[in-house]
Scaffold this motif. Structure first.
Motif, PDB file in Angstrom:
ATOM      1  N   GLU A 516       0.860  -1.179   0.000  1.00 57.08           N
ATOM      2  CA  GLU A 516       0.000   0.000   0.000  1.00 57.08           C
ATOM      3  C   GLU A 516       0.898   1.232   0.000  1.00 57.08           C
ATOM      4  N   SER A 520      -2.906   4.712  -1.990  1.00 54.22           N
ATOM      5  CA  SER A 520      -3.838   3.589  -1.874  1.00 54.22           C
ATOM      6  C   SER A 520      -4.440   3.522  -0.474  1.00 54.22           C
ATOM      7  N   LYS A 521      -3.700   3.982   0.528  1.00 56.09           N
ATOM      8  CA  LYS A 521      -4.280   4.048   1.872  1.00 56.09           C
ATOM      9  C   LYS A 521      -5.440   5.040   1.912  1.00 56.09           C
ATOM     10  N   ALA A 524      -8.303   3.255   0.276  1.00 63.15           N
ATOM     11  CA  ALA A 524      -8.744   2.019   0.921  1.00 63.15           C
ATOM     12  C   ALA A 524      -9.147   2.285   2.352  1.00 63.15           C
ATOM     13  N   ARG A 525      -8.164   2.444   3.199  1.00 60.66           N
ATOM     14  CA  ARG A 525      -8.404   2.602   4.625  1.00 60.66           C
ATOM     15  C   ARG A 525      -9.297   3.815   4.919  1.00 60.66           C
ATOM     16  N   LEU A 526      -8.847   4.968   4.484  1.00 60.22           N
ATOM     17  CA  LEU A 526      -9.563   6.191   4.857  1.00 60.22           C
ATOM     18  C   LEU A 526     -10.940   6.254   4.211  1.00 60.22           C
ATOM     19  N   THR A 527     -10.991   5.988   2.917  1.00 62.13           N
ATOM     20  CA  THR A 527     -12.262   6.095   2.199  1.00 62.13           C
ATOM     21  C   THR A 527     -13.279   5.107   2.738  1.00 62.13           C
TER      22      THR A 527
END
Lengths: 562, 562
Positions: A516, A520-521, A524-527
């Motif tokens: 990642e 991409s974080k 992925a994670r935040l969104t």
């Protein structure tokens, strides 16, 4: 717009992602030699939808469409620009962030799409800096709150006026019960490397941080009193211009308006067509190969400018994807098709590879990279239909690799006389188009056996028939004429019957194997967390914080922790 | 349980995470030399809650609590075990995954907590393999669907019987409109390295994949007809036992039952106390240092066994955290306090460092690592209150580094005679306890200036007063007596007033700077998407797939893509 509870302003039929500086309502773009200045001056009455005013330099998607356009044009139209200043035309306020009334009244889908596009714009700013040598300095002359500070975070450097009032803030959690949704949390810790406990403090206070603490905590790079800020900024501009690798000789390429024709169930561009089968919820995006031979050399390429097929096709495809995302929310599946002469596509790729050091060629490659990244994070099932007459070659083969699946027809189709489908690789499939997590699509594809990547590389330029492509692992299924209709049709029908939410989650997970990155974080994670919070009553319920904001009433929260 | 719509079975007052093999209802643990066999044989009538039956070896949290206990005991109680077989006692079914009626009737919070714990259990299996040399082979004799296959994915190797019926499947998306929520998507692409288009196909069919394709697509390692499967498995057991690094001399350490006392607003263990201020929604977890001197040497440590303070304290803290997560969902904040002699904690750390090669010491270190990881992904605001009389030293200092913030009092408190707070580092803060993304908490903390990590390392063993700790960046705020009450109280009050959902998202993002691993991707990317989907009507609405499953009626979906 379907699925939207709100009406677009001025009777617009759709959200339009095309604009140009002469039509900007919210930004001013000034270019002076190596320095460009992007000044935010949001027209309160210029909201994309009816029902809210864009006060205090707050923004909606329409404001961001202009920003994205400006960032794009700076790369293509202004090869001499090395530094871009981001600033505000307002006194005492830089930008109040995403407009809250807009958010409070927007559908869940619009909120998610809005965040996705604004994320892409900010990633685009960082991409300019990293890959085009156009560096950004953000000058904060007042309050930069929420999305306002997140915009600043996309810049290379942030300079804050030190007047006892100007501050940076991410007040979403305490004020609105949502997250800073445009990369703020990730950039604060991963880009600015603010210590997590400082970040925790910073993100839970409404008033933000100013003065010396803002520098000590790494939230900004420098503070200066109003009387000295322009001198400080000028010094930074000079230093960044010196350090820039941008060597844009010659004239820029004007990004002339795209000719588009919107019909009820289709959109027509020169090289791209979108056809929507509404009952089946399928959008077919067909990209056509260049019809004429590519220019003979770099000079010819430069002369073609915005008409050069790779640039034109990228712009059209980008617009088509954005249109589908925002204006066709019931589309479940995007089927990618191509048509025309694969050799012509490979010839363009060869030019793009041979002259990759030239600034314009670099921009075209970088732009294709961004368009393909946009496809990767598009929440629709993506499938490539590789059939006779198609040209999934080189750059266009990336559409097959970006797809969740690729079906390829073996041989000719009965009763047709188009040549059997062939897939071809070019050098551009092996490095030019990394995904947001840093790997190319082929690297991602061949995680299990990196030797398979070498095997594919050894076949660059060959017209690979369906069985060869399948054997090389480049397509999911090679099917003969008899199986094709059945299997492909069943796939489309089944897919269209699944829960769109589950598919969005599935695809978002399976598309990104391995590492990642900050980018991409963010996606992925935040969104994903933000999407969850955007569904929760504490934020969007009738008594939630987004609805109650500005009413003088406190939000009511369900206090269970999940 | 507060917040739960369902009643616990048999009149239980709370979910209890303590069990032992003699009480297992769903698993059988057999140990034979270097080989252990964990046999799943779920008692249909042994559900944790009322209202569903655990048919077809489907599971609920209660089943997984037993599995987690068994995996844990294998590490401590069976030093000779090198290979663990995971198998099913049922004919034709390995495991049908998480029980769907349980999921359909569970609160959102319970679903999320259930997935979190089951993820931790599966991560624990992989941790055994990676760090204790206990390798897992999963023998699939029938259908391994959903969570059943996800359990198999946690094993090092998967052997599937080839009888034309046995299959592995992740049918969540087509059947239930949710995701495989226990790491399946991530492990399929990142661990098994299944190609993403194959994974897409696999995750969208109900019937799963069997036979040769299961091997070709890397979904399993080997297939064998029923007549030959035991021989194949025996060969794999022998090979893995040979390859194992486990050298567990001597007897295992029996994990004797924890003495606990649950009162209305508190839980009392020997070294850990939990006190709950319900009106303020604050749980205070106090860990006490050992009262007696630590054992003089390794032999003494081994003789103490489960009574050795680090092991006992870890078990108690683990249980306390799990209790808070599941049984106290209204808790907004966990305040970590410590009390006692920091030197005694450091003395234990010194033993754990000096004898790190010994299997038992290794297990204790690895267990602390897992407890601390559990804290990292606990969705409560975490704060350390470092006050006079405390002992945030070495291993216990990790609680301060795991916290979202750490407040430290300068000097003595007026009217008290306890010594001023001191924080001390030990070698264990610099590598023994990596977070799920692979960095230690101090590495994460000092991303901006790695030199700060060296500066901290140079102070190992020193009793650092508040100002020194703040200067070294080890605590968030050092406050004197006058400011303490005000600032700390205001923080707790404010924090308790924010939306729990927004805080969960905020903290999940800020706690993990930098890289991601398979494990952190499971907790971040996958979990966040699943949480979102668990909120969406397509899954959990009255006509959603989870509710409609098994009724014969098809789910109704909102077909807008978000």
């Amino acid at each position: 717009m379907a699925g939207e509870t709100r009406k677009l302003a001025h009777g617009a039929e759709r959200i339009d992602f095309q604009t140009q500086p002469a039509r900007y309502r919210h930004w001013r773009l000034d270019v002076d030699g190596a320095l460009a200045t992007l000044t935010m001056d949001v027209d309160e009455n210029g909201g994309l939808f009816e029902g809210y005013q864009l006060k205090l330099n707050s923004y909606d998607l329409g404001v961001d469409i202009e920003l994205a356009d400006a960032v794009q044009r700076l790369r293509f139209e202004h090869p001499q620009v090395k530094v871009v200043l981001l600033r505000s035309a307002r006194n005492r306020v830089f930008c109040a962030g995403a407009n809250i009334r807009m958010l409070a009244g927007a559908s869940h889908a619009h909120k998610v799409n809005f965040c996705k596009f604004t994320n892409e714009t900010r990633n685009g700013i960082e991409d300019s800096s990293a890959n085009s040598g156009q560096h950004f300095i953000c000058v904060i002359n007042g309050t930069a709150a929420g999305g306002g500070y997140e915009l600043a975070l996309a810049a290379d450097q942030i300079v804050l006026v030190d007047d006892g009032a100007a501050a940076v803030a991410l007040p979403e959690v305490p004020l609105l019960a949502v997250l800073p949704g445009t990369g703020g949390l990730t950039r604060v810790i991963d880009k600015r490397k603010v210590r997590r406990d400082h970040a925790d403090y910073f993100c839970t206070i409404e008033e933000g941080v100013r003065g010396r603490r803002a520098v000590q905590w790494r939230l900004v790079d420098e503070i200066a009193p109003a009387s000295r800020i322009e001198a400080k900024v000028a010094a930074r501009v000079a230093a960044l211009a010196d350090a820039s690798t941008r060597r844009g000789e010659g004239e820029g390429v004007a990004l002339t308006p795209l000719d588009r024709r919107f019909e009820a169930d289709s959109v027509h561009y020169r090289h791209v067509t979108v056809e929507i089968a509404r009952a089946e919820r399928i959008a077919t995006v067909t990209v056509s190969a260049p019809e004429a031979a590519p220019p003979a050399d770099l000079a010819g390429l430069i002369a073609q400018g915005a008409e050069f097929w790779p640039l034109r096709a990228a712009r059209e495809l980008d617009d088509a994807i954005l249109h589908l995302r925002s204006n066709e929310p019931e589309t479940a599946i995007i089927v990618f098709r191509t048509q025309g002469d694969g050799a012509a596509v490979l010839a363009c790729d060869a030019l793009l590879e041979a002259h990759r050091e030239h600034w314009l060629v670099n921009e075209i490659r970088q732009y294709w990279k961004r368009v393909l990244k946009r496809i990767d994070v598009t929440s629709r099932t993506l499938v490539a239909a590789i059939e006779p007459g198609s040209c999934f070659s080189g750059t266009l083969a990336e559409l097959a690799f970006a797809a969740d699946r690729a079906y390829m027809l073996i041989g000719e189709r009965q009763g047709e006389n188009r040549p059997p489908a062939a897939l071809a690789l070019s050098p551009l499939n092996f490095g030019a188009y990394p995904m947001s997590h840093g790997l190319t699509r082929l690297q991602s594809r061949f995680q299990a056996e990196p030797a398979d990547l070498d095997a594919a590389r050894a076949r660059i330029g060959e017209a690979l028939d369906a069985e060869s492509a399948e054997a090389l692992g480049l397509v999911t299924f090679a099917l003969d004429d008899i199986d094709w209709d059945d299997e492909f049709r069943v796939f489309l029908e089944e897919r269209g019957s699944f829960s769109p939410d589950a598919l969005t989650g599935l695809e978002a997970n399976l598309r990104f194997v391995g590492p990642e990155t900050m980018e991409s974080k963010i996606f992925a994670r935040l969104t994903a967390w933000q999407n969850w919070i955007f569904q929760r009553p504490n934020a969007v319920g009738e008594n939630g914080a987004l609805r109650r904001y500005g009413t003088g009433e406190r939000a009511e929260f369900d206090m269970h922790r999940v």
